[in-house]
Design an enzyme around this catalytic site. Structure first.
Site, PDB file in Angstrom:
ATOM      1  CE  LYS A  40      -0.216  -0.211   5.025  1.00 23.91           C
ATOM      2  NZ  LYS A  40      -1.004  -0.680   6.189  1.00 23.91           N
ATOM      3  NE  ARG A 138      -6.522   0.826  11.462  1.00 28.58           N
ATOM      4  CZ  ARG A 138      -5.305   0.619  10.983  1.00 28.58           C
ATOM      5  NH1 ARG A 138      -4.350   1.502  11.202  1.00 28.58           N
ATOM      6  NH2 ARG A 138      -5.017  -0.453  10.285  1.00 28.58           N
ATOM      7  CE1 TYR A 270      12.177  31.929   2.878  1.00 27.42           C
ATOM      8  CE2 TYR A 270      11.484  29.628   2.874  1.00 27.42           C
ATOM      9  CZ  TYR A 270      11.682  30.820   2.201  1.00 27.42           C
ATOM     10  OH  TYR A 270      11.404  30.904   0.875  1.00 27.42           O
ATOM     11  CG  MET A 318       7.751  23.796  -1.433  1.00 24.98           C
ATOM     12  SD  MET A 318       6.645  24.816  -2.396  1.00 24.98           S
ATOM     13  CE  MET A 318       5.687  25.620  -1.122  1.00 24.98           C
TER      14      MET A 318
HETATM   15  C1  LIG Z   1      -0.211  -1.652   6.757  1.00 19.47           C
HETATM   16  C2  LIG Z   1      -0.770  -2.917   7.245  1.00 19.47           C
HETATM   17  C3  LIG Z   1       0.044  -4.024   7.490  1.00 19.47           C
HETATM   18  C4  LIG Z   1       1.552  -3.965   7.425  1.00 19.47           C
HETATM   19  O1  LIG Z   1       2.031  -3.378   8.605  1.00 19.47           O
HETATM   20  P1  LIG Z   1       3.616  -3.304   8.874  1.00 19.47           P
HETATM   21  O2  LIG Z   1       3.696  -2.819  10.273  1.00 19.47           O
HETATM   22  O3  LIG Z   1       4.143  -2.326   7.879  1.00 19.47           O
HETATM   23  O4  LIG Z   1       4.131  -4.658   8.662  1.00 19.47           O
HETATM   24  C5  LIG Z   1      -0.541  -5.210   7.832  1.00 19.47           C
HETATM   25  N1  LIG Z   1      -1.876  -5.314   7.939  1.00 19.47           N
HETATM   26  C6  LIG Z   1      -2.691  -4.261   7.755  1.00 19.47           C
HETATM   27  C7  LIG Z   1      -4.149  -4.426   7.905  1.00 19.47           C
HETATM   28  C8  LIG Z   1      -2.182  -3.029   7.397  1.00 19.47           C
HETATM   29  O5  LIG Z   1      -2.997  -1.997   7.201  1.00 19.47           O
END
Ligand SMILES: *Cc1c(COP(=O)(O)O)cnc(C)c1O
Length: 387
Positions: A40, A138, A270, A318
């Protein structure tokens, strides 16, 4: 990201061999489980399709994505293996996933109903996994809804609308192995599995572990582990020993644009938040928060130039930031390594994370913008070279 030009002004160099090495080590560490590599967020900044491809070369049976869109991109890059995604919204278009045999996740009976409807439209069974909330609070079905969700899934499966391929959950505190939430969540997950079985479900995979749990909690491995950050060579729990020698796959580097001397008492960048206390040489690095270099890194991190770590002084802008070279000087064009695998003494993404009071995940996932990406294969993982 644009096509690299040489020499690149600013580039992320991704070592495919390091990716493969990490995935193989993690597989060895969880020998009873199948391996899902999570790609992801553009492969945690490493490139979605490229990360998935390297993971498959190392034997990953599964690829994990958050969204259907990400999963479709993996599939359409030519990937033929199992792919799971897990984050959808009401009205989501499930058809593109179902026709590509991408497995989707239901958190609720409403989501399940939408998936069943989409499967009906395609005339194909949807491959569905059910996510239960075991304490992260969650995503996932709360305990009060498990039996209803399992019953609805079993009912739809009996009618041929779906195939339930998995039941899974996610841990809240796996980077703190002593935290009592780990035992509690694992016990709750076992209860959820028993109730899924009682509803007549026999899911092919049952999974709970992310990278930290894969490394630190063998009892959580079940039939599949989901490894994101560790696949990229970054430790999810840098302070906890586990003996798995991960290798960071990403190096972020840029060419120095300008070098010059400035006088003692000069304000730098800055707001003049940094004042030089002696005459010194400074180097201008042409990347900034527009490229995902955290502004919070201002006066907190170091960058490796000409064999030494050099402090980043003053605010990250930036498009650029300034390094203090002290008495040294280099020619413009010299590479500045923001972070890498640490082999040469350069900082790692984990060093940046500690200095910026965040996690290495955020450092690599946010870097991007005008950095180009270049894939290399160091051959580091050839069997005769792995110690
Ligand atoms: C992102 C994610 C993972 C991977 O987590 P890591 O800590 O990067 O290994 C596994 N399961 C779910 C549901 C996630 O959202």
């Amino acid at each position: 990201m644009s096509t690299p030009t040489f020499p690149a002004r600013a580039e992320l160099v991704i070592d495919r061999a390091a990716l493969r090495h990490n995935v193989r080590l993690l597989k060895q560490h969880a020998p009873s489980a199948a391996m899902m590599v999570v790609v992801k967020a553009d492969g945690y900044g490493h490139g979605l399709a490229e990360a998935a491809n390297a993971a498959r070369e190392a034997g990953a049976e599964w690829i994990g994505c958050a969204t259907i869109d990400e999963a479709v991109r993996v599939r359409d890059s030519g990937d033929q293996g199992r792919i799971l995604c897990w984050l959808t919204v009401p009205g989501e278009a499930y058809v593109p996933a179902i026709v590509r045999e991408i497995e989707v996740t239901a958190y609720s009976t409403d989501e399940l109903a939408e998936i069943v409807r989409a499967a009906g439209e395609c005339g194909l069974p949807a491959r569905v996994q059910l996510k239960v909330d075991t304490g992260l609070s969650r995503g996932g079905a709360p305990e009060a809804e498990w039996d209803e969700l399992f019953a609805a899934a079993a009912w739809a499966q009996d009618r041929g609308g779906i195939v339930v391929t998995g039941v899974w959950s996610h841990l809240a505190c796996s980077d703190e192995p002593e935290h009592p939430a780990n035992d509690a969540q694992e016990a709750t997950f076992r209860d959820a599995l028993a109730r899924a079985h009682a509803a007549g479900l026999r899911p092919e995979v049952e999974h709970l572990a992310n990278s930290a749990a894969t490394l630190l909690r063998p009892s959580s491995h079940f039939s599949l582990v989901r490894c994101g950050i560790a696949s990229y060579g970054l430790d999810p729990a840098p302070d906890v020993a586990h003996g798995v020698r991960l290798r960071p796959a990403m190096t972020a580097r840029a060419q120095i644009a300008l070098v010059k001397g400035i006088a003692a008492g000069s304000g730098v960048s800055y707001g003049h938040t940094y004042l030089t206390d002696t005459d010194t040489n400074v180097a201008l690095v042409p990347v900034g928060y527009g490229d995902g270099v955290l502004r919070y890194a201002s006066s907190r991190v170091s960058v490796w130039v000409a064999g030494k770590q050099r402090p980043l002084i003053g605010r990250v802008c930036m498009d650029q930031f300034v390094l203090d070279l002290g008495e040294d000087t280099v020619v413009p064009g010299e590479p500045a390594v923001l972070f890498g695998n640490g082999d040469h003494g350069e900082p790692t993404a984990t060093d940046w994370a500690i200095a910026c009071e965040t996690i290495n995940y955020e450092i690599v996932t946010r870097i991007g913008g005008r950095f180009t990406r270049r894939y290399v294969d160091s051959g580091f993982d050839r069997p005769d070279e792995v110690g």
